[in-house]
Write a protein that holds these residues in place. Structure first.
Motif, PDB file in Angstrom:
ATOM      1  N   SER A  15       0.857  -1.194   0.000  1.00  0.00           N
ATOM      2  CA  SER A  15       0.000   0.000   0.000  1.00  0.00           C
ATOM      3  C   SER A  15       0.889   1.238   0.000  1.00  0.00           C
ATOM      4  O   SER A  15       2.098   1.147   0.191  1.00  0.00           O
ATOM      5  N   ASP A  16       0.275   2.372  -0.209  1.00  0.00           N
ATOM      6  CA  ASP A  16       0.938   3.671  -0.030  1.00  0.00           C
ATOM      7  C   ASP A  16       2.208   3.845  -0.867  1.00  0.00           C
ATOM      8  O   ASP A  16       3.241   4.268  -0.365  1.00  0.00           O
ATOM      9  N   LEU A  17       2.077   3.511  -2.143  1.00  0.00           N
ATOM     10  CA  LEU A  17       3.218   3.738  -3.043  1.00  0.00           C
ATOM     11  C   LEU A  17       3.251   5.202  -3.498  1.00  0.00           C
ATOM     12  O   LEU A  17       4.317   5.735  -3.774  1.00  0.00           O
ATOM     13  N   GLY A  48      -4.526   0.307  -1.468  1.00  0.00           N
ATOM     14  CA  GLY A  48      -4.805   1.734  -1.549  1.00  0.00           C
ATOM     15  C   GLY A  48      -3.612   2.658  -1.608  1.00  0.00           C
ATOM     16  O   GLY A  48      -2.508   2.323  -1.201  1.00  0.00           O
ATOM     17  N   ASP A  49      -3.862   3.839  -2.166  1.00  0.00           N
ATOM     18  CA  ASP A  49      -2.834   4.845  -2.399  1.00  0.00           C
ATOM     19  C   ASP A  49      -1.684   4.302  -3.245  1.00  0.00           C
ATOM     20  O   ASP A  49      -0.512   4.555  -2.982  1.00  0.00           O
ATOM     21  N   LEU A  50      -2.083   3.573  -4.290  1.00  0.00           N
ATOM     22  CA  LEU A  50      -1.109   3.169  -5.310  1.00  0.00           C
ATOM     23  C   LEU A  50      -0.592   4.433  -5.990  1.00  0.00           C
ATOM     24  O   LEU A  50       0.593   4.561  -6.267  1.00  0.00           O
ATOM     25  N   GLY A  87      -7.593   3.754  -1.759  1.00  0.00           N
ATOM     26  CA  GLY A  87      -7.035   4.558  -0.685  1.00  0.00           C
ATOM     27  C   GLY A  87      -7.708   5.920  -0.694  1.00  0.00           C
ATOM     28  O   GLY A  87      -8.616   6.173  -1.497  1.00  0.00           O
ATOM     29  N   ASN A  88      -7.243   6.807   0.166  1.00  0.00           N
ATOM     30  CA  ASN A  88      -7.829   8.154   0.201  1.00  0.00           C
ATOM     31  C   ASN A  88      -7.333   9.014  -0.956  1.00  0.00           C
ATOM     32  O   ASN A  88      -7.847  10.104  -1.186  1.00  0.00           O
ATOM     33  N   ARG A  89      -6.312   8.554  -1.690  1.00  0.00           N
ATOM     34  CA  ARG A  89      -5.784   9.311  -2.822  1.00  0.00           C
ATOM     35  C   ARG A  89      -6.329   8.840  -4.159  1.00  0.00           C
ATOM     36  O   ARG A  89      -6.358   9.598  -5.110  1.00  0.00           O
ATOM     37  N   SER A 122      -7.866  -3.598   4.889  1.00  0.00           N
ATOM     38  CA  SER A 122      -8.464  -2.270   4.779  1.00  0.00           C
ATOM     39  C   SER A 122      -7.387  -1.286   4.335  1.00  0.00           C
ATOM     40  O   SER A 122      -6.191  -1.577   4.466  1.00  0.00           O
ATOM     41  N   HIS A 123      -7.785  -0.130   3.804  1.00  0.00           N
ATOM     42  CA  HIS A 123      -6.760   0.904   3.600  1.00  0.00           C
ATOM     43  C   HIS A 123      -6.346   1.477   4.952  1.00  0.00           C
ATOM     44  O   HIS A 123      -5.158   1.624   5.233  1.00  0.00           O
ATOM     45  N   GLY A 124      -7.341   1.822   5.770  1.00  0.00           N
ATOM     46  CA  GLY A 124      -7.044   2.274   7.134  1.00  0.00           C
ATOM     47  C   GLY A 124      -7.492   3.684   7.456  1.00  0.00           C
ATOM     48  O   GLY A 124      -7.596   4.048   8.634  1.00  0.00           O
ATOM     49  N   GLY A 204      -2.878  -0.113   5.676  1.00  0.00           N
ATOM     50  CA  GLY A 204      -1.805   0.847   5.416  1.00  0.00           C
ATOM     51  C   GLY A 204      -2.203   2.215   5.921  1.00  0.00           C
ATOM     52  O   GLY A 204      -2.687   2.353   7.037  1.00  0.00           O
ATOM     53  N   HIS A 205      -1.982   3.211   5.111  1.00  0.00           N
ATOM     54  CA  HIS A 205      -2.408   4.592   5.281  1.00  0.00           C
ATOM     55  C   HIS A 205      -1.579   5.434   6.253  1.00  0.00           C
ATOM     56  O   HIS A 205      -1.252   6.572   5.965  1.00  0.00           O
ATOM     57  N   THR A 206      -1.258   4.894   7.425  1.00  0.00           N
ATOM     58  CA  THR A 206      -0.601   5.737   8.435  1.00  0.00           C
ATOM     59  C   THR A 206       0.904   5.877   8.185  1.00  0.00           C
ATOM     60  O   THR A 206       1.545   6.725   8.809  1.00  0.00           O
TER      61      THR A 206
END
Ligand code: MN
Length: 250
Positions: A15-17, A48-50, A87-89, A122-124, A204-206
């Protein structure tokens, strides 16, 4: 690490790339990761947030994205199942993207069963309930009405609006405490309870990679937080013997 000759399968979680044109080395590392590590995996979960942001699936034609789209599709064609959670992005990733990459879109959260383990993924961001401003924003932008209105604007206008929002968000973040931007432990407990205490909860996310042991209502659950892709890449590998974190050199 050499997996040749290893008969047991494994799956990977990332996540979070935050892939974007201004960090081409990360995009290259991700493409290499798909060709090497991920090509031997049974399943790859992108939580999420690829992307740093996704303005809409009509951006698929953008040359910046072409190599990424092709590499994900190649992985799927070669037999690794690829799953994606927003993700949120990049919550505007939709059916056209899924079709072009052959990924399967998953709702957040999703329960899966792998190697005999019940796992919640989850993304988180929904668990960061202390950040009430963010949760209000999230509720707004996840509504179908808001999304339909936003997507009715030309791609360039949407990108400009997102850029402005990112700038505002960066400024706001500098005033927020680290605690506010982490997951809320009551929200985590409520989610685990709702899902009948999965053994493993991966999100992920945090950007705070760690493994937390949670005791809840007499059950034990491990909450694994995935790392981001900045100074290095990061993935979680899961097989029948358990999980391990792996770093990917950039
Ligand atoms: Mn995020």
């Amino acid at each position: 690490m050499n997996n040749i000759g290893n008969e047991s399968g494994y799956s990977l979680f990332i996540s979070d790339l935050h892939l974007c044109a201004s960090r081409p080395a990360i995009t290259q590392a991700f493409i290499q990761f798909l060709r090497n590590t991920a090509s031997q995996a049974e399943q790859l979960y992108i939580l999420g947030d690829l992307f740093e942001y996704w303005a809409g699936d009509d951006d698929l034609a953008n040359a910046d994205q072409a190599d990424i789209i092709q590499a994900i599709k190649t992985l799927g064609d070669a037999g690794t199942q690829v799953f994606f959670m927003h993700g949120n992005r990049d919550f505007l990733i939709s059916e056209q993207f899924a079709k072009a990459t052959k990924i399967q879109l998953l709702p957040d959260p999703t329960e899966i069963k792998l190697y005999g383990k019940r796992i919640l993924i989850s993304h988180g961001d929904e668990l960061c309930t202390d950040d009430t401003c963010y949760q209000a924003f999230r509720a707004q932008v996840r509504s179908p009405t808001w999304q339909a209105e936003f997507l009715s604007h030309p791609l360039t206008a949407r990108k400009a609006q997102i850029e402005a929002l990112r700038l505002q968000s960066e400024q706001e973040k500098s005033h927020k405490s680290l605690a506010i931007m982490d997951v809320n432990s009551d929200a985590v407990s409520a989610l685990l309870r709702q899902h009948q205490y999965p053994e493993l909860f991966i999100h992920g996310h945090t950007h705070r990679p760690n493994t937390h042991i949670i005791e809840i209502d007499g059950h034990q659950c491990q909450r694994v937080v995935l790392g981001d892709w900045y100074e290095q890449g990061s993935c979680l590998r899961l097989d029948e013997n358990g999980f391990s974190s792996q770093e990917i050199k950039i």
